[in-house]
Design a protein around this motif. Structure first.
Motif, short mmCIF file in Angstrom:
data_model
loop_
_atom_site.label_atom_id
_atom_site.label_comp_id
_atom_site.label_asym_id
_atom_site.label_seq_id
_atom_site.Cartn_x
_atom_site.Cartn_y
_atom_site.Cartn_z
N UNK A 230 -13.82 14.89 1.80
CA UNK A 230 -13.06 13.79 2.35
C UNK A 230 -13.39 12.45 1.73
N UNK A 231 -12.57 11.48 2.07
CA UNK A 231 -12.82 10.13 1.60
C UNK A 231 -12.30 9.11 2.60
N UNK A 232 -12.95 7.97 2.64
CA UNK A 232 -12.46 6.84 3.44
C UNK A 232 -12.53 5.62 2.53
N UNK A 233 -11.68 5.66 1.50
CA UNK A 233 -11.79 4.73 0.38
C UNK A 233 -11.52 3.28 0.79
N UNK A 234 -12.40 2.37 0.36
CA UNK A 234 -12.16 0.94 0.59
C UNK A 234 -11.20 0.37 -0.45
N UNK A 235 -10.42 -0.60 -0.02
CA UNK A 235 -9.49 -1.34 -0.87
C UNK A 235 -9.83 -2.80 -0.63
N UNK A 236 -10.53 -3.41 -1.60
CA UNK A 236 -11.10 -4.75 -1.42
C UNK A 236 -10.24 -5.79 -2.13
N UNK A 237 -9.91 -6.86 -1.42
CA UNK A 237 -9.07 -7.91 -1.99
C UNK A 237 -9.80 -9.25 -1.89
N UNK A 238 -9.99 -9.90 -3.04
CA UNK A 238 -10.68 -11.18 -3.12
C UNK A 238 -9.69 -12.31 -3.41
N UNK A 239 -10.08 -13.57 -3.20
CA UNK A 239 -9.15 -14.69 -3.36
C UNK A 239 -8.52 -14.81 -4.74
N UNK A 240 -9.19 -14.35 -5.78
CA UNK A 240 -8.64 -14.48 -7.13
C UNK A 240 -7.57 -13.43 -7.44
N UNK A 241 -7.37 -12.48 -6.55
CA UNK A 241 -6.39 -11.42 -6.78
C UNK A 241 -4.96 -11.96 -6.73
N UNK A 242 -4.05 -11.28 -7.40
CA UNK A 242 -2.63 -11.58 -7.26
C UNK A 242 -2.17 -10.94 -5.96
N UNK A 243 -1.98 -11.76 -4.94
CA UNK A 243 -1.83 -11.25 -3.58
C UNK A 243 -0.59 -10.37 -3.41
N UNK A 244 0.52 -10.79 -3.96
CA UNK A 244 1.74 -10.01 -3.78
C UNK A 244 1.58 -8.60 -4.36
N UNK A 245 1.01 -8.51 -5.56
CA UNK A 245 0.79 -7.20 -6.18
C UNK A 245 -0.23 -6.40 -5.40
N UNK A 246 -1.27 -7.08 -4.91
CA UNK A 246 -2.30 -6.37 -4.13
C UNK A 246 -1.72 -5.79 -2.86
N UNK A 247 -0.87 -6.54 -2.17
CA UNK A 247 -0.27 -6.04 -0.92
C UNK A 247 0.63 -4.85 -1.20
N UNK A 248 1.50 -4.98 -2.19
CA UNK A 248 2.43 -3.89 -2.50
C UNK A 248 1.67 -2.63 -2.91
#
Length: 468
Positions: A230-248
């Motif tokens: 199994x896995x419970x993978x983290x998806x980490x988003x930092x301020x420098x990320x391109x937010x729209x792409x990260x959300x999609x």
């Protein structure tokens, strides 16, 4: 448990299959051993040709195989066809690279000639899950068959037609009868097969519980085992990320395969500076996801594979909310027929709740805030699992810290975690051990035989002349 095709969109049983009798199972084990004795000496050129033919069939019959997958476990049809095509790419990868991976590896020990010769072990038992009914099997079978091993498949009880289609696929591709066989057996018969001396190794993709059981049985039998759990993978988003792409990408990473994937992103750890906007956008996008008939092109999420999985997931959500976890969208059982569950978003998981501690195998996401890089790493590692992680940052120092600090078998930066024939696949901690795919995958079930030849002795034939 019945071996049957149950349509997840209706709950109706379409076909049932009898388990192999003791005599039938014995005949298949005997055939595997007999086939291996000759197959291990087949020319690499023949194995490459047969594997290339398998790739052609997987592409040309992708619609047929896709319908089987959708019918048996509810995968959206477009994704099912793509799965068959991805299997073709794995076959072609080992057609291209397998021979080099099997070549003798010279070692300089000063004077004497020394090398490692890679030789197949024999019959490998593959215990595979229903969620990627073709891909999970082919990513084991392609390297195993290229290496000269033979395969025995014990597939999940709810995808028997896929299991039988895979046996037929390799036979039609030209592999000798017995090189790849499907075992229609009950779970209770697995231990007996593992213990059989004709079976030399085991690979399992499944739950942590199944991994503990199979790993223990293989250990007692002193047999090599690869476990992808199994896995419970983290998806980490930092301020420098391109937010729209990260959300999609986050939505896609959570909902892949109707949310039923070990490497699906499940825990979304977002820097507090951008958390409110990420939550708003993520919830809105999840609210607009199209749930419906998996045969419809517009459908993004189809039904879960079984009613038991749906009820178990809903129980985890309800318990988490009752313990204080926030419910932002979804979380209600759909009415009508079929094993559907709505895209659901939870936030601020209560300590000790299923949302905080367990794998949620379905379209349920859990959001949390991180103060900084170190806090994000702490949250990411606060799990018994360690399969994959997706990190979104354009700060190189942050990326290096995440790569070094996150305890997983895979880290993807500015991309969702995905399997690829060119990259080793596997995890650490309770996510299992061993690797599939790439160079590492083909060598898991080989004997790395050390050879040292003292000067003055007659040199043995080369590997090429042996295989020819």
């Amino acid at each position: 448990m019945a071996i049957a095709t149950i349509d997840p969109t209706t709950g109706k049983t379409l076909r049932s299959f009898n388990a192999h009798s003791a005599e039938e199972l014995e005949a298949r084990l005997k055939l595997a051993e007999e086939t291996f004795r000759a197959y291990r000496h087949t020319a690499l050129a023949d194995r490459r040709r047969w594997l290339a033919r398998a790739a052609e069939l997987l592409e040309s019959e992708a619609e047929h195989f896709g319908r089987l997958m959708t019918q048996e476990m509810g995968k959206p049809f477009e994704a099912a066809k793509a799965e068959s095509q991805k299997c073709a790419s794995a076959c072609r990868y080992y057609v291209e690279h397998g021979e080099a991976y099997l070549r003798d590896e010279s070692i300089d020990v000063g004077g004497d000639r020394s090398f490692v010769r890679y030789q197949p072990l024999g019959a490998v038992l593959a215990i595979m899950p229903w969620n990627f009914p073709f891909w999970q099997v082919v990513r084991f079978a392609a390297p195993a068959l290229m290496a000269g091993n033979v395969g025995l498949l014990k597939h999940a009880h709810n995808v028997p037609q896929c299991a039988l289609a895979l046996e037929d696929l390799f036979l039609r591709a030209g592999f000798p009868k017995g090189a790849f066989q499907t075992l229609l057996i009950e779970t209770g018969d697995i231990a007996r097969v593992i213990e059989d001396p004709r079976v030399k190794a085991v690979t399992l993709t499944g739950s942590e519980g199944a991994g503990r059981a199979v790993g223990g049985q293989a250990g007692r039998a002193l047999k090599k085992v690869v476990l992808e759990l199994g896995g419970s993978d983290p998806f980490i988003v930092m301020p420098s990320a391109k937010l729209e792409l990260a959300v999609e990408t986050a939505v896609k990473a959570r909902l892949i395969n109707n949310g039923q994937s070990c490497i699906a992103a499940k825990r979304f750890i977002v820097h507090e500076a951008i958390y409110p906007e990420f939550e708003r956008r993520f919830v809105e996008r999840m609210r607009r996801v199209v749930v419906g008939d998996p045969m419809e092109a517009k459908t993004e999420v189809g039904p879960l594979a079984t009613e038991g999985i749906r009820q178990g997931l809903h129980a985890q959500v309800e318990k988490s909310v009752a313990q204080g976890t926030r419910l932002l969208v979804g979380g209600k059982l759909s009415s009508g027929q079929g094993f559907y569950y709505p895209p659901t978003v939870l936030a601020d998981a209560a300590p000790g709740s299923p949302a905080a501690c367990e794998e949620l195998f379905g379209p349920v996401a859990v959001l949390s805030r991180a103060r900084d890089v170190e806090h994000a790493i702490t949250l990411a590692n606060d799990s018994p699992y360690g399969l994959g992680a997706s990190v979104w940052t354009h700060d190189e120092a942050e990326a290096r810290r995440f790569i070094d600090g996150i305890e997983t078998g895979m880290v993807f930066v500015n991309a969702m975690v995905a399997s690829d024939p060119r990259l080793p696949f596997g995890g650490v901690k309770h996510s299992g051990h061993g690797r599939e795919l790439a160079l590492h995958g083909i060598r898991e079930f080989l004997n790395a035989k050390t050879v040292r030849i003292t000067s003055g002795t007659t040199a043995p034939p080369t590997q090429a002349s042996v295989s020819e």
